[in-house]
Each structure stands twice: as structure tokens, then as C-alpha cells.
Design an enzyme around this catalytic site. Structure first.
Site, PDB file in Angstrom:
ATOM      1  N   ASP A  36       3.651  -4.277   8.677  1.00 26.76           N
ATOM      2  CA  ASP A  36       4.544  -4.111   7.337  1.00 26.76           C
ATOM      3  C   ASP A  36       3.414  -4.985   6.394  1.00 26.76           C
ATOM      4  O   ASP A  36       3.563  -6.105   6.485  1.00 26.76           O
ATOM      5  CB  ASP A  36       5.924  -4.726   7.576  1.00 26.76           C
ATOM      6  CG  ASP A  36       6.710  -4.716   6.405  1.00 26.76           C
ATOM      7  OD1 ASP A  36       6.007  -4.419   5.041  1.00 26.76           O
ATOM      8  OD2 ASP A  36       7.891  -4.580   6.403  1.00 26.76           O
ATOM      9  N   ALA A  60       2.421   2.967   1.901  1.00 24.68           N
ATOM     10  CA  ALA A  60       3.040   3.116   0.518  1.00 24.68           C
ATOM     11  C   ALA A  60       4.513   3.617   0.801  1.00 24.68           C
ATOM     12  O   ALA A  60       4.549   4.674   1.960  1.00 24.68           O
ATOM     13  CB  ALA A  60       2.223   3.965  -0.445  1.00 24.68           C
ATOM     14  N   THR A 101      -2.531   6.542  -7.317  1.00 26.64           N
ATOM     15  CA  THR A 101      -2.073   7.953  -7.399  1.00 26.64           C
ATOM     16  C   THR A 101      -2.145   8.503  -8.909  1.00 26.64           C
ATOM     17  O   THR A 101      -2.248   7.603 -10.024  1.00 26.64           O
ATOM     18  CB  THR A 101      -0.205   7.939  -7.344  1.00 26.64           C
ATOM     19  OG1 THR A 101       0.101   9.210  -7.667  1.00 26.64           O
ATOM     20  CG2 THR A 101       0.388   6.845  -8.048  1.00 26.64           C
ATOM     21  N   TYR A 125       8.257   4.856  -8.791  1.00 26.37           N
ATOM     22  CA  TYR A 125       7.223   4.854  -7.926  1.00 26.37           C
ATOM     23  C   TYR A 125       5.729   4.444  -8.598  1.00 26.37           C
ATOM     24  O   TYR A 125       5.008   3.785  -8.076  1.00 26.37           O
ATOM     25  CB  TYR A 125       7.223   6.247  -7.398  1.00 26.37           C
ATOM     26  CG  TYR A 125       6.047   6.778  -6.619  1.00 26.37           C
ATOM     27  CD1 TYR A 125       5.668   5.951  -5.300  1.00 26.37           C
ATOM     28  CD2 TYR A 125       5.129   7.486  -7.195  1.00 26.37           C
ATOM     29  CE1 TYR A 125       4.655   6.531  -4.654  1.00 26.37           C
ATOM     30  CE2 TYR A 125       3.958   7.871  -6.296  1.00 26.37           C
ATOM     31  CZ  TYR A 125       3.643   7.461  -5.097  1.00 26.37           C
ATOM     32  OH  TYR A 125       2.573   7.670  -4.677  1.00 26.37           O
ATOM     33  N   LYS A 129       3.187   1.596  -8.170  1.00 25.94           N
ATOM     34  CA  LYS A 129       1.691   1.855  -7.733  1.00 25.94           C
ATOM     35  C   LYS A 129       0.782   1.136  -8.448  1.00 25.94           C
ATOM     36  O   LYS A 129      -0.286   0.710  -8.153  1.00 25.94           O
ATOM     37  CB  LYS A 129       1.611   3.318  -7.574  1.00 25.94           C
ATOM     38  CG  LYS A 129       2.336   3.979  -6.471  1.00 25.94           C
ATOM     39  CD  LYS A 129       1.771   3.697  -5.128  1.00 25.94           C
ATOM     40  CE  LYS A 129       0.346   3.971  -4.730  1.00 25.94           C
ATOM     41  NZ  LYS A 129       0.134   3.752  -3.423  1.00 25.94           N
TER      42      LYS A 129
END
Ligand SMILES: NC(=O)c1ccc[n+]([C@@H]2O[C@H](COP(=O)([O-])OP(=O)(O)OC[C@H]3O[C@@H](n4cnc5c(N)ncnc54)[C@H](OP(=O)(O)O)[C@@H]3O)[C@@H](O)[C@H]2O)c1
Length: 290
Positions: A36, A60, A101, A125, A129
Site C-alpha cells: 500500500d 493510484a 494524468t 482526483y 494527482k
């Protein structure tokens, strides 16, 4: 190279493990059960005991809508994880590569996003990121951030394979026709990660298949055309009509300012990549539709 891959059970993680194994590297692929990335002591112990030359972070929490409802979980996986991995790499002097991303951009720009464009994430999200990129770069100078988008490949729950499977079962599908990205075939991305690991040049790279990009509708129509699936199964809809919890950029097409300068081979056009994907998965899809 000794390579440790996190998130190894995911779409990109599987392609990376497969690609680096094929090139004869010594690869340890770790899925979430094995590591993890938000567990500080586990990250430190694993990286130290494996002592790799490079760590490639493919882990992710990628549920874009789910992240809107659990910011803490998003931040742990997508921001803290890259930071902890970067710090662990720093301790042993390993190269760190982390995947990010196209959604770090807000989509307001006409044309392609390059490294010169300022990120402005719209969703939890995307914000998590971007935070992951920055924390990793701040923690360890020898960090490579690779942004990509509209990734497709074998298995998993990615857009293209899910749509093809459902269409083969005769289901009607809604596809967004007014948001645009640069489709990227996971094995092509993985091959470029290999070259980037060899070059060991820290920075941010935009790694996507070539071409002008596509909407999800164009992307799906292209694959349907190549497989002979009935185009009438596709219903073009607008991004707004789906009323999803997380906002998405209307345009997240990427282009890289650095790839050519450092001698990376141009990626194949995304429609050729779709064809390659369909050929590679032809056996599997045949058995699914039977
Ligand atoms: N797919 C795309 O279109 C796309 C586009 C742009 C960028 N990316 C980026 O590409 C990278 C890989 O994404 P993907 O498409 O391969 O997604 P994926 O298929 O969802 O794979 C991500 C993997 O990470 C694992 N994971 C989640 N939380 C973790 C944690 N705390 N520790 C360790 N592992 C954890 C997941 O395990 P569980 O499934 O068990 O949770 C999953 O196996 C991500 O950085 C993503 O942001 C993807």
C-alpha cells in the site's frame, strides 16, 4: 535494471511489468496487497529491501467520481503515496518514475497541453494527482513525472475494452462527443517508460499516442469500425448530459516538448494503436462473445 512496480495489478501496472519483463529486466510487480503506497513504514521497508535501480509508481485511486466523496482516500493514494515512494527512492539513490494524468489541466485551452501550460485541476482526483507530482518532485530530485491520458489496454475496466465487451453483448452505449483527449495504448506507454528509465533525465513528460486526439465517441467509433460492431449501438451525448459528480476537462489533449529532444521514438498514431490492441485481444474477445 532492477525495477519495482507499484499498482502492478492495474491497467498500466500490468503493461509495465510485462514490458520490463520482456526486455529482460529484474522486475518486482507489487499489487496493493503487497504494498500500500500510503503506508509509510511499508514503503520504506519494501524499497530498502528490494533496493531497485528504479521504482515505477502505477498505483493510484483512479475512480474519478469516487474521489469527489472521499478526498482523504484520494490524497493518501495519489499524493502521499508518490511522496513516500520518492523519499524512499532518495534514501537508496534510486530513480523514481510516477504516472500522472491529463486531468491536471482544466480543458479551457484550444489545442494541445504541453509542459508550458499551467495545471488547474477541476476535480478532487485531478488535484490529488497534481499534488502527488509536486510532492514527489520536491522530495527527490531524481523524479520523472509521466502524464498520460485516455489509456486503454487488455483487461481491467478501461473505457475501450469495457465498451467493446458490452457492445458484443448487444448493449447500447452512451459516448461523449464533446470532450477530447489523446488515446494511449498501455504497452506503448510502458515501452516509453523503459526508455525514460534508461535515459534517467528528471522532469515532466507527456507520453501519449500520436495524432490529433479524439473524443470518446470518435475513439469508440474507430474501434467499432475496425471490429465490424454495429455503430448504431453508440449514442453520442454531451459531457454535461451525464451529470457525473466529478467535472472533467473538455480538452485534455497532451503534447510533449521534450520527447523528440531527448531522442524518444515517436509513438504510433492512436488509431494504429487501437488496431494493435484489437489484434492482440482478438482471441480473448472471441471467447467472450461466444
Ligand atoms: N486509465 C487512464 O485512462 C489514465 C489516464 C491518465 C492517467 N492515468 C494514471 O495512470 C496510472 C495507472 O492507472 P491505471 O489506469 O492503471 O488504473 P488502475 O487500473 O485503477 O490501476 C491502479 C492500481 O493501483 C492500485 N491502488 C490503489 N490504491 C493503492 C494504494 N494505496 N497502494 C497501492 N496500490 C493502490 C489499484 O488497486 P485496487 O484496484 O485494488 O484499488 C489498482 O490496481 C495512475 O496514476 C492514473 O492516475 C490513467
Amino acid at each position: 535494471m532492477r525495477v519495482t512496480v507499484t499498482g502492478a495489478a492495474g491497467l498500466v501496472g500490468r503493461a509495465v511489468v510485462s514490458s520490463f519483463t520482456t526486455t529482460g529486466d529484474d522486475v518486482a510487480g507489487l499489487d496493493r496487497n503487497a504494498l500500500d503506497v500510503s503506508d509509510e513504514s511499508a514503503v520504506r521497508a519494501t524499497v530498502e529491501s528490494q533496493s531497485p535501480d528504479v521504482v515505477i509508481n502505477c498505483a493510484a485511486w483512479t475512480d474519478v467520481d469516487g474521489c469527489e466523496f472521499d478526498q482523504q482516500r484520494a490524497m493518501r493514494a495519489n499524493a502521499l503515496g508518490p511522496e513516500l515512494l520518492a523519499l524512499a527512492c532518495r534514501k537508496i539513490g534510486a530513480l523514481f518514475i510516477t504516472i500522472s494524468t491529463d486531468y491536471v489541466f482544466d480543458g479551457e485551452k484550444e489545442g494541445f497541453y504541453t509542459q508550458r501550460d499551467q495545471p488547474n485541476p477541476l476535480s478532487v482526483y485531478a488535484a490529488s494527482k497534481l499534488d502527488g507530482e509536486r510532492r514527489a518532485q520536491t522530495s527527490w530530485a531524481r523524479t520523472i513525472v509521466v502524464r498520460s491520458g485516455y489509456i486503454f489496454g487488455a483487461g481491467g475496466t478501461n473505457f475501450l475494452s469495457t465498451f467493446l465487451d458490452r457492445a458484443r453483448r448487444g448493449q447500447h452505449l452512451k459516448v461523449i462527443n464533446d470532450s477530447f483527449g489523446t488515446p494511449t495504448y498501455a504497452p506503448h506507454l510502458a515501452a516509453h517508460l523503459h526508455r525514460l528509465a534508461e535515459l534517467d533525465l528528471p522532469g515532466i513528460y507527456h507520453i501519449v499516442n500520436a495524432g490529433e486526439g479524439a473524443s470518446f465517441a470518435q475513439f469508440a467509433e474507430s474501434a467499432f469500425g475496425m471490429t465490424g460492431l454495429e455503430p448504431k449501438l453508440l449514442e453520442s451525448v454531451s459531457l454535461d448530459s451525464l451529470s457525473r459528480p466529478a467535472p472533467r476537462p473538455r480538452n485534455s489533449r497532451l503534447r510533449c516538448l521534450l520527447s523528440e529532444a531527448i531522442g524518444l521514438e515517436p509513438m504510433p498514431h492512436w488509431s494504429d494503436a487501437v488496431r494493435e490492441f484489437l489484434t492482440a485481444t482478438a482471441g480473448a474477445s472471441g471467447s467472450q462473445s461466444a
